[in-house]
Design a protein around this motif. Structure first.
Motif, mmCIF file in Angstrom:
data_model
loop_
_atom_site.group_PDB
_atom_site.id
_atom_site.type_symbol
_atom_site.label_atom_id
_atom_site.label_comp_id
_atom_site.label_asym_id
_atom_site.label_seq_id
_atom_site.Cartn_x
_atom_site.Cartn_y
_atom_site.Cartn_z
ATOM 1 N N MET A 1 -10.382 -13.940 17.903
ATOM 2 C CA MET A 1 -11.347 -13.620 16.503
ATOM 3 C C MET A 1 -12.033 -15.209 15.806
ATOM 4 O O MET A 1 -11.015 -15.355 15.282
ATOM 5 N N PRO A 2 -13.520 -15.345 15.921
ATOM 6 C CA PRO A 2 -13.481 -16.396 15.019
ATOM 7 C C PRO A 2 -13.342 -16.037 13.817
ATOM 8 O O PRO A 2 -13.396 -15.418 13.128
ATOM 9 N N VAL A 3 -12.972 -17.539 13.130
ATOM 10 C CA VAL A 3 -12.986 -17.265 11.685
ATOM 11 C C VAL A 3 -13.792 -17.687 10.965
ATOM 12 O O VAL A 3 -15.083 -18.550 11.340
ATOM 13 N N THR A 4 -14.410 -17.106 9.951
ATOM 14 C CA THR A 4 -16.001 -16.514 9.418
ATOM 15 C C THR A 4 -15.356 -17.549 7.570
ATOM 16 O O THR A 4 -16.174 -18.371 7.927
ATOM 17 N N GLN A 5 -15.138 -17.691 7.701
ATOM 18 C CA GLN A 5 -14.982 -18.309 5.710
ATOM 19 C C GLN A 5 -13.315 -18.802 5.830
ATOM 20 O O GLN A 5 -12.118 -17.872 6.270
ATOM 21 N N VAL A 6 -13.116 -20.244 5.376
ATOM 22 C CA VAL A 6 -11.651 -20.588 4.818
ATOM 23 C C VAL A 6 -12.296 -20.439 2.984
ATOM 24 O O VAL A 6 -12.911 -20.954 2.876
ATOM 25 N N LEU A 7 -10.749 -20.235 2.657
ATOM 26 C CA LEU A 7 -11.005 -20.369 1.219
ATOM 27 C C LEU A 7 -10.056 -21.655 1.340
ATOM 28 O O LEU A 7 -8.621 -21.658 1.674
ATOM 29 N N ILE A 8 -10.326 -21.548 -0.680
ATOM 30 C CA ILE A 8 -9.276 -23.037 -0.561
ATOM 31 C C ILE A 8 -9.138 -23.358 -1.935
ATOM 32 O O ILE A 8 -10.038 -23.159 -2.913
ATOM 33 N N LEU A 9 -7.841 -23.332 -2.424
ATOM 34 C CA LEU A 9 -7.411 -22.666 -3.808
ATOM 35 C C LEU A 9 -6.939 -23.530 -3.898
ATOM 36 O O LEU A 9 -6.099 -24.311 -3.166
ATOM 37 N N THR A 10 -7.168 -24.506 -5.141
ATOM 38 C CA THR A 10 -6.957 -25.890 -6.102
ATOM 39 C C THR A 10 -5.723 -25.484 -6.735
ATOM 40 O O THR A 10 -6.108 -24.486 -7.387
ATOM 41 N N THR A 11 -4.782 -26.321 -6.616
ATOM 42 C CA THR A 11 -4.101 -26.236 -7.853
ATOM 43 C C THR A 11 -3.608 -27.252 -8.771
ATOM 44 O O THR A 11 -2.808 -27.641 -9.364
ATOM 45 N N GLY A 12 -3.707 -28.643 -8.532
ATOM 46 C CA GLY A 12 -3.898 -30.280 -8.596
ATOM 47 C C GLY A 12 -2.125 -30.540 -8.118
ATOM 48 O O GLY A 12 -3.279 -30.132 -6.841
ATOM 49 N N GLY A 13 -2.288 -31.615 -8.504
ATOM 50 C CA GLY A 13 -1.435 -32.279 -7.542
ATOM 51 C C GLY A 13 -1.901 -33.806 -7.350
ATOM 52 O O GLY A 13 -3.005 -34.056 -8.325
ATOM 53 N N THR A 14 -0.917 -34.727 -6.438
ATOM 54 C CA THR A 14 -1.150 -36.014 -6.867
ATOM 55 C C THR A 14 -2.780 -35.961 -6.067
ATOM 56 O O THR A 14 -3.727 -36.973 -6.273
ATOM 57 N N ILE A 15 -2.940 -34.981 -5.514
ATOM 58 C CA ILE A 15 -4.149 -34.706 -4.104
ATOM 59 C C ILE A 15 -5.380 -35.563 -5.721
ATOM 60 O O ILE A 15 -6.461 -36.349 -5.137
ATOM 61 N N ASP A 16 -5.572 -34.371 -6.587
ATOM 62 C CA ASP A 16 -6.318 -34.558 -7.261
ATOM 63 C C ASP A 16 -6.592 -35.937 -8.690
ATOM 64 O O ASP A 16 -6.982 -35.756 -9.632
ATOM 65 N N LYS A 17 -5.375 -36.854 -8.351
ATOM 66 C CA LYS A 17 -4.778 -36.661 -9.544
ATOM 67 C C LYS A 17 -5.974 -38.292 -10.066
ATOM 68 O O LYS A 17 -6.151 -39.090 -9.343
ATOM 69 N N LEU A 18 -5.841 -38.401 -11.639
ATOM 70 C CA LEU A 18 -6.497 -39.961 -11.950
ATOM 71 C C LEU A 18 -5.802 -40.544 -12.843
ATOM 72 O O LEU A 18 -4.668 -39.887 -13.686
ATOM 73 N N TYR A 19 -5.631 -42.114 -12.507
ATOM 74 C CA TYR A 19 -4.701 -43.102 -12.834
ATOM 75 C C TYR A 19 -5.263 -43.208 -13.999
ATOM 76 O O TYR A 19 -7.190 -44.233 -13.625
ATOM 77 N N PHE A 20 -5.129 -44.279 -15.547
ATOM 78 C CA PHE A 20 -5.822 -44.744 -16.568
ATOM 79 C C PHE A 20 -5.742 -45.594 -16.481
ATOM 80 O O PHE A 20 -6.450 -46.331 -17.461
ATOM 81 N N ASP A 21 -4.444 -46.482 -16.622
ATOM 82 C CA ASP A 21 -3.876 -47.281 -16.582
ATOM 83 C C ASP A 21 -2.497 -48.270 -15.892
ATOM 84 O O ASP A 21 -1.947 -47.505 -15.158
ATOM 85 N N ALA A 22 -1.916 -49.344 -16.891
ATOM 86 C CA ALA A 22 -1.067 -49.605 -15.533
ATOM 87 C C ALA A 22 0.240 -49.340 -15.388
ATOM 88 O O ALA A 22 1.550 -48.770 -14.503
ATOM 89 N N LEU A 23 0.327 -48.134 -16.378
ATOM 90 C CA LEU A 23 1.894 -47.930 -16.713
ATOM 91 C C LEU A 23 1.985 -46.265 -15.606
ATOM 92 O O LEU A 23 3.081 -45.234 -16.155
ATOM 93 N N SER A 24 0.617 -45.633 -14.931
ATOM 94 C CA SER A 24 0.436 -44.860 -14.611
ATOM 95 C C SER A 24 0.362 -42.940 -15.482
ATOM 96 O O SER A 24 1.020 -42.423 -14.679
ATOM 97 N N THR A 25 -0.369 -43.537 -16.529
ATOM 98 C CA THR A 25 -0.811 -42.740 -16.979
ATOM 99 C C THR A 25 -1.719 -41.774 -16.166
ATOM 100 O O THR A 25 -2.848 -42.547 -15.859
ATOM 101 N N TYR A 26 -1.480 -40.282 -16.140
ATOM 102 C CA TYR A 26 -2.588 -39.386 -15.104
ATOM 103 C C TYR A 26 -2.921 -38.096 -16.282
ATOM 104 O O TYR A 26 -2.089 -37.999 -16.984
ATOM 105 N N GLN A 27 -4.501 -38.068 -15.424
ATOM 106 C CA GLN A 27 -4.190 -35.698 -15.763
ATOM 107 C C GLN A 27 -5.192 -35.930 -14.102
ATOM 108 O O GLN A 27 -5.476 -36.264 -13.238
ATOM 109 N N ILE A 28 -4.601 -34.815 -13.970
ATOM 110 C CA ILE A 28 -5.282 -33.560 -12.818
ATOM 111 C C ILE A 28 -7.202 -33.764 -13.367
ATOM 112 O O ILE A 28 -7.939 -33.997 -14.149
#
Length: 163
Positions: A1-28
């Motif tokens: 049976m062919p795949v018709t659609q894939v659902l992607i659920l995002t929960t955060g984590g490093t993949i979506d992190k933004l870093y703001f300074d040398a101290l590695s302060t981040y937010q998703i």
């Protein structure tokens, strides 16, 4: 049976992190998944749903229940979940026993916004795994697809390894 659609659920984590300074302060930040799939010229229909923006160390049992509920009630039977790597295996355990769903958890050891990130490769592996793997819970990391119940993160190697 062919795949018709894939659902992607995002929960955060490093993949979506933004870093703001040398101290590695981040937010998703906003998810980069759509951009990564567009860059890869993915044509298979997919739907992206943002569930939460959390570091996986901040995920609670209630969050895992919300993830399970989203998977259970999704019309799609092929699902990719972006997730932080620190507690990915705990979420895999919380998803065990779902009937008729192929669920693939994926993350990154460095943010997708970094030039030398593993995010795009891992996401591609997860997207492909969701299309071909049998029902169950899988983790796609480090170029390997793991049974979600038989893997752990080895912090000393900064990699996932089978158990």
């Amino acid at each position: 049976m062919p795949v018709t659609q894939v659902l992607i659920l995002t929960t955060g984590g490093t993949i979506d992190k933004l870093y703001f300074d040398a101290l590695s302060t981040y937010q998703i930040g906003d998810t980069v998944v759509d951009r990564l799939l567009h860059t890869a010229r993915v044509t298979l229909p997919h739907r992206i749903v943002g569930l939460m923006r959390k570091d996986s160390l901040e995920l609670t049992d209630e969050d895992r229940a919300a993830i399970r509920d989203a998977v259970t009630h999704a019309p799609e039977d092929r699902i990719v979940i972006t997730h932080g790597t620190d507690t990915m295996t705990e979420t895999a355990q919380a998803l065990s026993g779902l009937e008729g769903k192929t669920v693939v958890l994926v993350g990154a050891l460095s943010p997708a916004r970094f030039a030398e990130s593993d995010a795009a490769f891992n996401l591609g592996m997860a997207f492909a795994t969701a299309q071909v793997a049998p029902p169950g819970v899988w983790i796609a990391m480090n170029g390997t697809v793991f049974d979600g119940a038989k893997v752990r993160k080895d912090r000393s190697q900064n990699a996932f390894v089978p158990v």
